[in-house]
Design an enzyme around this catalytic site. Structure first.
Site, PDB file in Angstrom:
ATOM      1  N   GLU A   1     228.189 109.709  77.782  1.00  0.00           N
ATOM      2  CA  GLU A   1     229.617 109.237  77.825  1.00  0.00           C
ATOM      3  C   GLU A   1     230.495 109.406  76.457  1.00  0.00           C
ATOM      4  OE1 GLU A   1     231.062 104.460  77.717  1.00  0.00           O
ATOM      5  OE2 GLU A   1     229.155 104.856  77.267  1.00  0.00           O
TER       6      GLU A   1
ATOM      7  N   LYS B   1     236.287 105.404  84.226  1.00  0.00           N
ATOM      8  CA  LYS B   1     235.687 104.120  84.504  1.00  0.00           C
ATOM      9  C   LYS B   1     236.371 102.781  85.005  1.00  0.00           C
ATOM     10  CE  LYS B   1     232.224 101.409  81.777  1.00  0.00           C
ATOM     11  NZ  LYS B   1     231.786 101.415  80.266  1.00  0.00           N
TER      12      LYS B   1
ATOM     13  N   CYS C   1     228.263 104.110  81.488  1.00  0.00           N
ATOM     14  CA  CYS C   1     227.349 103.012  80.858  1.00  0.00           C
ATOM     15  C   CYS C   1     227.094 101.858  81.870  1.00  0.00           C
ATOM     16  CB  CYS C   1     228.425 102.889  79.682  1.00  0.00           C
ATOM     17  SG  CYS C   1     227.521 101.593  78.385  1.00  0.00           S
TER      18      CYS C   1
END
Length: 508
Positions: free
Chosen positions: A268, A327, A379
């Site tokens: 990430e 995301k 994440c």
């Protein structure tokens, strides 16, 4: 002496509840002592037995304090060491958060005692398992959700893991609490009731062992050689203005060492620059080299929408085809500031770099990686099982990228790896996981780690990844089965209690 004995008897159940919550943490990674989670539930059942309603709340709350206090106290690291917050304030806010999360367990304890009016088996076998899981599920989405330390994760290496492709992590939580209730009954009940409890335990756990042998999904196409990269960039220097070149060189060297792989995954926000800033000097030449070598590269990188002036935490695939995923489920106070109007000047206390991301608008978490489609999560997103399963059945394997350096050398990176393992098992897919400082790993479709890089080490790990097709029952039904079952258990417990009370009134 009698007064001292009375005080001890009144405080003992609370201490048992607090200790049981702390003991539960040993069931999670990195300890992974899964039977202790069941033993901890026995302790909580004992502390709640015949307790008044108010005591039920406080004992449930103390259990939550023990679980969250020992299990997620690492939150203070991100606030203090990397969020530039004074230590006293970071510790205070973490303690306040733990106390708030413990309220879910307190409410479950209160309701168990409020609703229990039936024979002794109703609370441990119906009300308590159902209410525990319902409040666990509620904690997973209310106020953006905090689905960490769900009890089902403790069973990833135990027999109950066989149920994961059927009923997911919430279903495993339900079976774990039910197992604790049966074990409590095995200890406390006499005669036939004890025999029935032992039979119930054997059936549940033997069923899990049998289900572990079932293949819910099937291979699709040739095996891929995959590599995960871990450059181990300290969080304290990751966002430094002069760190970009050093970080890029580290990942380029690791990539060159693994160009014989079909798939290479970076963590990430591996690069601390926006995509448009490094596309010409770095990304385009790297994509050309990947095409020449027959490799596909997936990297985490911030992406700026120059027209809307918004930026996203994104995954980009380069090689034979380009694609992008932004995301969708952001971390509150880490990637965005919720309740700004309510918090006012308190927002200024959170000096976290890149903390004003916008959520992505993709309908489903899918990314085209060469000729394959991958289900992706960035994440914290992989902690939400229903969101990961949205990629099914099109996703042939899963990718998770993360930067757990925010939480230092704590329990968090190990707990997060355990969460990723459960997503692989629930969906019957291999999962490729790259993190900045660890723990990076490649996980098979049974949730087993087949390759890993030690935490806080620079390097890479390689393993074969088999694309899969088909869908597990959990991928199709999602959380409806375990949550619906929990609701039925609570309603049945309430109904039995009412019938019992009515029968007692008539008898009197």
């Amino acid at each position: 002496m009698p007064l001292q004995s009375s005080r001890l008897s009144s405080t003992a159940p609370g201490l048992i509840a607090l200790g049981s919550g702390a003991l539960t943490v040993l069931g999670f990674a990195p300890f992974s002592l899964f039977p202790l989670a069941i033993v901890a539930i026995v302790g909580l059942c004992q502390s709640l037995d015949r307790a008044p309603e108010r005591a039920g709340f406080w004992r449930g709350w103390l259990f939550g304090v023990g679980l969250m206090g020992f299990g997620v106290f690492w939150i203070r690291i991100s606030l203090n060491e990397f969020g530039n917050m004074d230590a006293w304030l970071a510790h205070g806010l973490t303690a306040l958060f733990i106390a708030a999360m413990a309220l879910y367990f307190g409410l479950a304890g209160w309701l168990v005692r409020r609703l229990d009016g039936a024979p002794s088996w109703v609370a441990p076998l119906l009300l308590f398992p159902g209410l525990y899981v319902l409040f666990e599920w509620l904690r997973g989405w209310l106020f953006t959700g905090f689905p960490w330390l769900n009890l089902g994760y403790t069973q990833i290496d135990g027999p109950l893991a066989g149920y994961a492709p059927l009923i997911g992590v919430y279903g495993l939580s339900l079976l774990a609490v039910l197992s604790g209730g049966l074990l409590w009954g095995l200890i406390r009940w006499p005669g036939r009731a004890r025999i029935a409890a032992s039979v119930g335990l054997v059936l549940i756990w033997a069923g899990g062992l049998v289900l572990q042998r079932v293949d819910w999904t099937q291979p699709s196409g040739p095996v891929l050689k995959a590599s995960v990269l871990q450059a181990n960039i300290p969080q304290s220097v990751k966002w430094a203005p002069d760190a970009g070149l050093t970080i890029a060189e580290a990942y380029l060297q690791l990539t060159k060492d693994n160009l014989d792989s079909d798939l290479i995954v970076w963590p990430e926000t591996a690069l601390p620059d926006f995509l448009h800033q490094v596309r010409a000097p770095l990304i385009d030449p790297l994509a050309e080299r990947a095409r020449q070598e027959g490799a596909e590269i997936v990297m985490g990188i911030p992406v700026m929408d120059l027209e809307k002036r918004r930026y996203y935490n994104a995954l980009v695939s380069i090689g034979s085809a380009d694609d992008r995923y932004a995301k969708r489920h952001l971390v509150p106070f880490g990637e965005f500031m919720p309740f700004k109007a309510w918090l006012g000047p308190l927002v200024q206390l959170f000096e976290v770099p890149m903390s004003d991301f916008s959520p992505g608008e993709d309908a489903r978490p899918l990314l085209n990686v060469g000729q394959h489609r991958a289900g992706v999560s960035i994440c914290y997103e992989d902690a939400f099982p229903a969101e990961v399963s949205q990629a099914m059945p099109e996703a042939e394997y899963l990718i998770n990228v993360s930067n757990d350096a925010w939480f230092g050398d704590s329990l968090a990176p190990h707990q997060h790896l355990e969460i990723s393992r459960m997503r692989a098992l629930e969906n019957g897919r291999y999962l490729v996981r790259a993190t900045n400082t660890g723990v990076s790993a490649i996980i098979d479709d049974k949730g087993r780690v087949v390759a890993t890089i030690p935490a806080f080490a620079r390097g890479s790990a390689q393993a074969d990844v088999r694309p899969m097709q088909g869908a597990t029952p959990y991928s199709v039904v999602g959380n409806w089965a375990p949550i619906g079952t929990a609701c039925v258990m609570v309603l049945a417990g309430v109904g039995i209690g009412r019938v019992r009370r009515r029968a007692n009134r008539l008898a009197s």
